[in-house]
Scaffold this motif. Sequence first.
Motif, short mmCIF file in Angstrom:
data_model
loop_
_atom_site.label_atom_id
_atom_site.label_comp_id
_atom_site.label_asym_id
_atom_site.label_seq_id
_atom_site.Cartn_x
_atom_site.Cartn_y
_atom_site.Cartn_z
N ALA A 162 0.70 -1.40 -0.02
CA ALA A 162 0.00 -0.18 -0.09
C ALA A 162 0.85 1.43 0.01
CB ALA A 162 -0.96 0.04 1.29
N ALA A 163 2.00 1.23 0.27
CA ALA A 163 3.05 2.30 0.43
C ALA A 163 3.36 3.10 -0.74
CB ALA A 163 4.22 1.92 1.55
N HIS A 206 -2.02 3.00 -5.73
CA HIS A 206 -1.51 3.50 -7.14
C HIS A 206 -1.09 2.32 -7.77
CE1 HIS A 206 -1.41 7.61 -5.43
NE2 HIS A 206 -1.00 6.98 -4.47
N LEU A 207 -1.48 2.35 -9.05
CA LEU A 207 -1.13 1.35 -10.22
C LEU A 207 -0.59 1.87 -11.40
CD1 LEU A 207 -4.40 -0.92 -9.52
CD2 LEU A 207 -2.23 -1.79 -9.18
N LEU A 208 0.31 0.98 -11.77
CA LEU A 208 1.02 1.44 -13.21
C LEU A 208 0.57 0.20 -14.29
CD1 LEU A 208 2.65 2.99 -15.43
CD2 LEU A 208 4.82 2.07 -14.15
N LEU A 234 9.58 3.94 -17.79
CA LEU A 234 8.30 4.02 -16.95
C LEU A 234 8.73 3.81 -15.33
CD1 LEU A 234 6.44 1.28 -18.79
CD2 LEU A 234 5.75 3.86 -18.71
N VAL A 235 9.81 3.08 -15.08
CA VAL A 235 10.46 3.02 -13.67
C VAL A 235 10.86 4.13 -13.18
CG1 VAL A 235 11.63 1.87 -11.94
CG2 VAL A 235 10.60 0.55 -13.70
N ASP A 236 11.49 4.69 -13.99
CA ASP A 236 12.18 6.34 -13.62
C ASP A 236 11.02 7.16 -13.40
OD1 ASP A 236 14.47 4.89 -13.37
OD2 ASP A 236 15.25 5.42 -15.44
N GLU A 237 10.18 7.51 -14.08
CA GLU A 237 9.45 8.30 -14.32
C GLU A 237 8.17 8.47 -13.11
OE1 GLU A 237 7.21 7.98 -17.95
OE2 GLU A 237 8.78 9.39 -18.74
N LEU A 238 8.25 7.25 -12.25
CA LEU A 238 7.25 7.15 -11.18
C LEU A 238 7.87 8.41 -10.13
CD1 LEU A 238 7.34 3.48 -10.26
CD2 LEU A 238 5.35 4.73 -11.27
N PRO A 239 6.93 8.97 -9.46
CA PRO A 239 7.15 10.17 -8.69
C PRO A 239 7.59 9.61 -7.33
CG PRO A 239 4.62 9.64 -8.62
CD PRO A 239 5.25 8.95 -9.74
N ALA A 240 8.50 10.66 -6.55
CA ALA A 240 9.07 10.25 -5.40
C ALA A 240 8.30 9.84 -4.40
CB ALA A 240 9.98 11.07 -5.05
N ASP A 241 7.11 10.26 -4.33
CA ASP A 241 6.09 9.78 -3.16
C ASP A 241 5.32 8.70 -3.54
OD1 ASP A 241 4.78 11.14 -5.16
OD2 ASP A 241 3.44 12.12 -3.68
#
Length: 465
Positions: free
Chosen positions: A25-26, A54-56, A98-105
């Motif tokens: 969930a985090a 949050h899902l990709l 795709l992995v790099d574009e995930l926001p830090a939060d």
Amino acid sequence: AGQLRVPRLTRLGPPPAEAPGPDLAAGTVLVTGATGLLGRLVARRLVTRHDVRHLLLVSRSGADAPGVAALVDDLAGLGATARVAACDVTDRDALALLVDELPADQPLTGVVHAAGVLDDGVLPALTPERFDAVLRPKVDAAWHLHELTEKLDLAAFVLFSSAAGLFGGPGQANHAAANCFLDALAQHRRDRGLPALSLAWGPWVNDTGDGRTGHVDEARMNRGGFVPLGADEGMDLFSEALRFAEPVVVPVNLDLALIGRHGPAAVPPVLRSLVRPATTGAVRAAERDPAEALRETLAATAEADRDQVLSDLVRTHAAAVLGYASIRSIDAERGFVELGFDSLTAVEFRNRLNAATGLRLPSTLIYDRPTTAALVEYLRGALLAERSTSALTVLGELNKLEHAMRAVASADTDRAAVGARLRELLSLWTYTESGADSAADEGASLESASAEEIFSLLDEEFGSA
């Protein structure tokens, strides 16, 4: 360390109460193959059972896939945000982006690799291109995901494998190989202290709605004791499997009684710790040679009715291979290809008829004899031409004798006596066929024949069981 090890499946009990499963969930969970049937089920399950917010969702078609907008809306209604991305998972650079574009939060906390394609075919037809088509979205994508996430703090790394990698699957050499890699990758990651779980799924329900019992592959697996999983049942197993410590778990619905019905020899080795073989009486009935039984039936049937016996035999096996519920669905005058046979099912059909008749039928059988009527005529000629009822009985006994001979060890001291007795019997048979003069000449050559030559001659005379 000098120890012999063999693979065996064992039943998993309930997961430990103190093992709640990974905390997903985090952050964000990436799902490949997300616009397919299994991917959509997984996405909903992650939200409803595992509190993922949050899902990709990744697939080749992305947002252009039918029904994706409705899926995103459904997930939003459940309190989750789903980003849909069109990406070729075999492209490492595209996945890395795709992995790099995930926001830090919203860091990546889990991966579910459910992408995959099928391209079944008999082995000679599985070209390198057809292997690549199946291995790339399974194997290449899984390895890219492994490399791109091994430094991240993931809670779960789940691979959707298949029981075909454990049991094999007719026409699925490429699929089985791809899934064996996924199982091995899960073990590799666990050995390195990384999270990993490979789920070697059994078949899922696939109602074609066309009057058949299901997809041809499902029908074949059902006969082998595999019962297709429903959507809810499968997702419950997905959630439960996340709580176990094993790197490879097999969510499969097995009819163990059906698998054990034909005796110990018919049980796949990997299942021998689970299956209780049938009782001795049931085994004897199951192990009776079907070719012998067919010859006895034909011998006891009036000549005018023998074609019906053979027609029922052909249509029974055709219906079983194609997944029809009754032989009434197999019109004796319709072509096998028209009924739905392809190269894979043609081979299975031929193999079943080989076992049922004791003949060695060609792999091109349904193309050489394209209808039930044509095949019945061929089988009648092969089984009955120039053979009397008494000869059929002898053939049945020879089939039983062959099974007994194959069980004799090569070092058995009585093999020479068996060979001598076989020479006597064959000499007697030749004498009654050709007369005393010709038999005397052949009998002399038999005296010096080896056991291998005798078996070869028997094979030529009577055919192999």
